[in-house]
Design a protein around this motif. Sequence first.
Motif, PDB file in Angstrom:
ATOM      1  N   CYS A   1       0.823  -1.204   0.000  1.00  0.00           N
ATOM      2  CA  CYS A   1       0.000   0.000   0.000  1.00  0.00           C
ATOM      3  C   CYS A   1       0.858   1.256   0.000  1.00  0.00           C
ATOM      4  N   VAL A   2       1.912   1.256   0.790  1.00  0.00           N
ATOM      5  CA  VAL A   2       2.814   2.408   0.841  1.00  0.00           C
ATOM      6  C   VAL A   2       3.461   2.639  -0.523  1.00  0.00           C
ATOM      7  N   GLN A   3       3.902   1.575  -1.172  1.00  0.00           N
ATOM      8  CA  GLN A   3       4.497   1.730  -2.500  1.00  0.00           C
ATOM      9  C   GLN A   3       3.475   2.268  -3.501  1.00  0.00           C
ATOM     10  N   ALA A   4       2.219   1.818  -3.384  1.00  0.00           N
ATOM     11  CA  ALA A   4       1.180   2.309  -4.287  1.00  0.00           C
ATOM     12  C   ALA A   4       0.952   3.805  -4.084  1.00  0.00           C
ATOM     13  N   LEU A   5       0.965   4.258  -2.818  1.00  0.00           N
ATOM     14  CA  LEU A   5       0.786   5.680  -2.552  1.00  0.00           C
ATOM     15  C   LEU A   5       1.986   6.488  -3.038  1.00  0.00           C
ATOM     16  N   GLN A   6       3.189   5.949  -2.876  1.00  0.00           N
ATOM     17  CA  GLN A   6       4.370   6.637  -3.378  1.00  0.00           C
ATOM     18  C   GLN A   6       4.252   6.906  -4.871  1.00  0.00           C
ATOM     19  N   GLU A   7       3.915   5.865  -5.615  1.00  0.00           N
ATOM     20  CA  GLU A   7       3.842   5.994  -7.067  1.00  0.00           C
ATOM     21  C   GLU A   7       2.619   6.802  -7.495  1.00  0.00           C
ATOM     22  N   GLY A   8       1.481   6.549  -6.855  1.00  0.00           N
ATOM     23  CA  GLY A   8       0.240   7.153  -7.306  1.00  0.00           C
ATOM     24  C   GLY A   8       0.055   8.594  -6.904  1.00  0.00           C
ATOM     25  N   LEU A   9       0.550   8.977  -5.717  1.00  0.00           N
ATOM     26  CA  LEU A   9       0.294  10.328  -5.208  1.00  0.00           C
ATOM     27  C   LEU A   9       1.501  11.254  -5.267  1.00  0.00           C
ATOM     28  N   GLY A  10       2.680  10.687  -5.461  1.00  0.00           N
ATOM     29  CA  GLY A  10       3.871  11.531  -5.544  1.00  0.00           C
ATOM     30  C   GLY A  10       4.075  12.350  -4.284  1.00  0.00           C
ATOM     31  N   GLU A  11       4.276  13.664  -4.442  1.00  0.00           N
ATOM     32  CA  GLU A  11       4.582  14.521  -3.298  1.00  0.00           C
ATOM     33  C   GLU A  11       3.408  14.693  -2.346  1.00  0.00           C
ATOM     34  N   ALA A  12       2.192  14.346  -2.789  1.00  0.00           N
ATOM     35  CA  ALA A  12       1.040  14.422  -1.884  1.00  0.00           C
ATOM     36  C   ALA A  12       1.122  13.356  -0.793  1.00  0.00           C
ATOM     37  N   PHE A  13       1.902  12.306  -1.016  1.00  0.00           N
ATOM     38  CA  PHE A  13       2.129  11.282   0.002  1.00  0.00           C
ATOM     39  C   PHE A  13       3.355  11.692   0.795  1.00  0.00           C
ATOM     40  N   VAL A  14       3.155  12.014   2.080  1.00  0.00           N
ATOM     41  CA  VAL A  14       4.218  12.642   2.859  1.00  0.00           C
ATOM     42  C   VAL A  14       4.985  11.679   3.755  1.00  0.00           C
ATOM     43  N   GLY A  15       4.549  10.415   3.870  1.00  0.00           N
ATOM     44  CA  GLY A  15       5.307   9.469   4.671  1.00  0.00           C
ATOM     45  C   GLY A  15       4.435   8.422   5.325  1.00  0.00           C
ATOM     46  N   THR A  16       5.050   7.657   6.229  1.00  0.00           N
ATOM     47  CA  THR A  16       4.374   6.558   6.904  1.00  0.00           C
ATOM     48  C   THR A  16       4.693   6.576   8.387  1.00  0.00           C
ATOM     49  N   SER A  17       3.738   6.136   9.185  1.00  0.00           N
ATOM     50  CA  SER A  17       3.984   6.015  10.620  1.00  0.00           C
ATOM     51  C   SER A  17       4.880   4.826  10.943  1.00  0.00           C
ATOM     52  N   ASN A  18       4.998   3.872  10.020  1.00  0.00           N
ATOM     53  CA  ASN A  18       5.750   2.649  10.286  1.00  0.00           C
ATOM     54  C   ASN A  18       7.243   2.890  10.116  1.00  0.00           C
ATOM     55  N   CYS A  19       8.007   2.740  11.191  1.00  0.00           N
ATOM     56  CA  CYS A  19       9.434   3.050  11.153  1.00  0.00           C
ATOM     57  C   CYS A  19      10.205   2.116  10.225  1.00  0.00           C
ATOM     58  N   LEU A  20       9.897   0.825  10.254  1.00  0.00           N
ATOM     59  CA  LEU A  20      10.630  -0.118   9.420  1.00  0.00           C
ATOM     60  C   LEU A  20      10.404   0.173   7.942  1.00  0.00           C
ATOM     61  N   ILE A  21       9.173   0.435   7.561  1.00  0.00           N
ATOM     62  CA  ILE A  21       8.875   0.748   6.165  1.00  0.00           C
ATOM     63  C   ILE A  21       9.484   2.093   5.786  1.00  0.00           C
ATOM     64  N   ALA A  22       9.432   3.065   6.689  1.00  0.00           N
ATOM     65  CA  ALA A  22      10.062   4.364   6.409  1.00  0.00           C
ATOM     66  C   ALA A  22      11.547   4.192   6.142  1.00  0.00           C
ATOM     67  N   MET A  23      12.222   3.369   6.945  1.00  0.00           N
ATOM     68  CA  MET A  23      13.651   3.132   6.747  1.00  0.00           C
ATOM     69  C   MET A  23      13.900   2.424   5.418  1.00  0.00           C
ATOM     70  N   ASN A  24      13.133   1.361   5.143  1.00  0.00           N
ATOM     71  CA  ASN A  24      13.364   0.562   3.938  1.00  0.00           C
ATOM     72  C   ASN A  24      13.033   1.318   2.663  1.00  0.00           C
ATOM     73  N   ARG A  25      12.031   2.199   2.721  1.00  0.00           N
ATOM     74  CA  ARG A  25      11.557   2.906   1.518  1.00  0.00           C
ATOM     75  C   ARG A  25      12.048   4.347   1.456  1.00  0.00           C
ATOM     76  N   ASP A  26      12.936   4.735   2.377  1.00  0.00           N
ATOM     77  CA  ASP A  26      13.505   6.083   2.410  1.00  0.00           C
ATOM     78  C   ASP A  26      12.405   7.136   2.444  1.00  0.00           C
ATOM     79  N   LEU A  27      11.499   6.977   3.394  1.00  0.00           N
ATOM     80  CA  LEU A  27      10.371   7.881   3.562  1.00  0.00           C
ATOM     81  C   LEU A  27      10.467   8.616   4.893  1.00  0.00           C
ATOM     82  N   GLU A  28       9.705   9.692   5.006  1.00  0.00           N
ATOM     83  CA  GLU A  28       9.592  10.386   6.290  1.00  0.00           C
ATOM     84  C   GLU A  28       8.808   9.517   7.267  1.00  0.00           C
ATOM     85  N   ALA A  29       9.329   9.363   8.477  1.00  0.00           N
ATOM     86  CA  ALA A  29       8.588   8.690   9.546  1.00  0.00           C
ATOM     87  C   ALA A  29       7.682   9.722  10.210  1.00  0.00           C
TER      88      ALA A  29
END
Length: 430
Positions: free
Chosen positions: A206-234
Motif C-alpha cells: 500500500c505504501v508503494q502504491a501511494l508513493q507511485e500514485g500520489l507523488g509529493e502528496a504522500f508525505v510518509g508513513t507512521s511505520n518506522c521499518l517501512i520508512a527506513m526501507n523505503r527512504d520515507l519520512e517517519a
Amino acid sequence: MVDIATRVYNHRWKIDPIVRSLIDTDFYKLLMCQSIYRNSPKTQVTFSLINRSKNIRLAELIDEGELREQLDHIRSLRLGRGESTWLRGNMFYGKRQMFRPDFMEWFDALRLPPYHLEKRDGQYELTFEGTWPEVMLWEIPALAVLMELRSRAVLNDMRRFELQVLYARAMTKLWEKVERLKAIDGLKLADFGTRRRHSFLWQDWCVQALQEGLGEAFVGTSNCLIAMNRDLEAIGTNAHEMPMVYAALAETDADLREAPYRVLADWHEEHEGMLRIILPDTYGTRGFLKHAPDWLAGWTGIRIDSGDPVEGAESAIAWWKERGEDPTKKLIIFSDGLDVEKIAELSTRFAGRVRFSFGWGTLLTNDFRGLVPGDALAPFSLVCKAVAAEGRPTVKLSDNPVKAMGPPEEVARYKRVFEVGAQTPMDVIV
C-alpha cells in the motif's frame, strides 16, 4: 515487487514472521517512549487488549499455539545495528539526533517483557505488565499479530489462484482510491495503518502504491521499518496513553484537571515545530480547549482523532481565533476512520481556512470489505490500551462516548472534572 498471494499461500514456511523488527511500529511510540524514559522511567503500567467488535470471536478463529509462537518471536527481537544507526543518525522532522544517546543505549539492549494470555468467552485476554517504557512498546506489535493471524485464519483454506484473484481485486480497489485522491488539490496524506493492517506485506505494498500514485502528496508513513526501507519520512507525534497515565497518577481533582497540560509541557521541552501537535480529545476537546494555557495556542497544530471531525476542526479554528492566532497558518491532522469520501469532504470544507493533512489508517491497509464470502475480512475495532498505572485504573473519555473506557465510577468522575456534557455516539468502524 513481492508476490503477496504466493507468500500468503506458503506462510507455513515461517519465512514471514508477522513482526520482523522492534521498529516495525509507529514512530510516535518511539517519540513517546523517549519522553517517558526521561520523565517516568519507573512507572508501573498494565496494557490490555480490548476487542470492541465482540462479534469477532478471536479465540475461536486464532490458534493459541500460533499466537504464542508469534508473541514469543517478538520477545526474541533486538534492535539491529542498521536500525540503531538509522534512528541515531537519520533526520526526522528536519532534526538530526532526534533520539538521545542514553535512550538509544537503553533501546539497543531492550527485550520486550513477558505477556499474560488467557481465553475467556471466545476472546483472548492479553495483558502486559512492567515499567512504562518497556510495556508500551508491546501495543503495536500485539495488535499487528492479532490482526494478521485473523487474516491468515480466514485465508487458510484458499488455494493459490483464489489468493491471486483476491489480492488482484484488493490492489484494484486501493488503486481506484488512489486515482480519486489525485483529484484533491493540495492533498497531504500519510500512512497511519500499522496497528490494524491486513499484514506487513500488504501495508508495504500500500505504501508503494501511494508513493507511485500520489507523488509529493504522500508525505510518509507512521511505520518506522517501512520508512527506513523505503527512504520515507517517519510520521507521528504523541497519543492518548500519555494523558491517560498522567491522569491516573493525579492525587486530586485539581491535579487531574491539569494532567493533560503537564503532558504537553513535558513534550514542549523536548520538541518544536511540526512535532508540537495537540491531541485534545482524551477527555473531551471542548473542555480541553476552554481551559488550555495560552502557550498551547502557539503550537503548530491539532490532531482530530474522534467525534465529528468537522465539529472538531471548527472548534480548533474558533479557539485559535479567540487566542489571537491565524488559523491559516495552523495545521489540522485528521486521523479517525478515514476513507476517500471523508478525505475529499474535509478537504473541500477547510480549503483556504487552515492547513490540513490526513493520517489514513485501517481503510488504507486493511480494506478487504466485500472481497470474501460473508465479508469475513472486513476490518474490526481492536485496541491495546494502558488500563492501569501504579495500580490505579486509567480512563479515556474521547469525543465519541462509544470509545470511552474505564471503571464507571471513574468515568463519571472524569466527566465531572473535565466538564464533559452531552456527547453524540458515533459508530466505531475501526
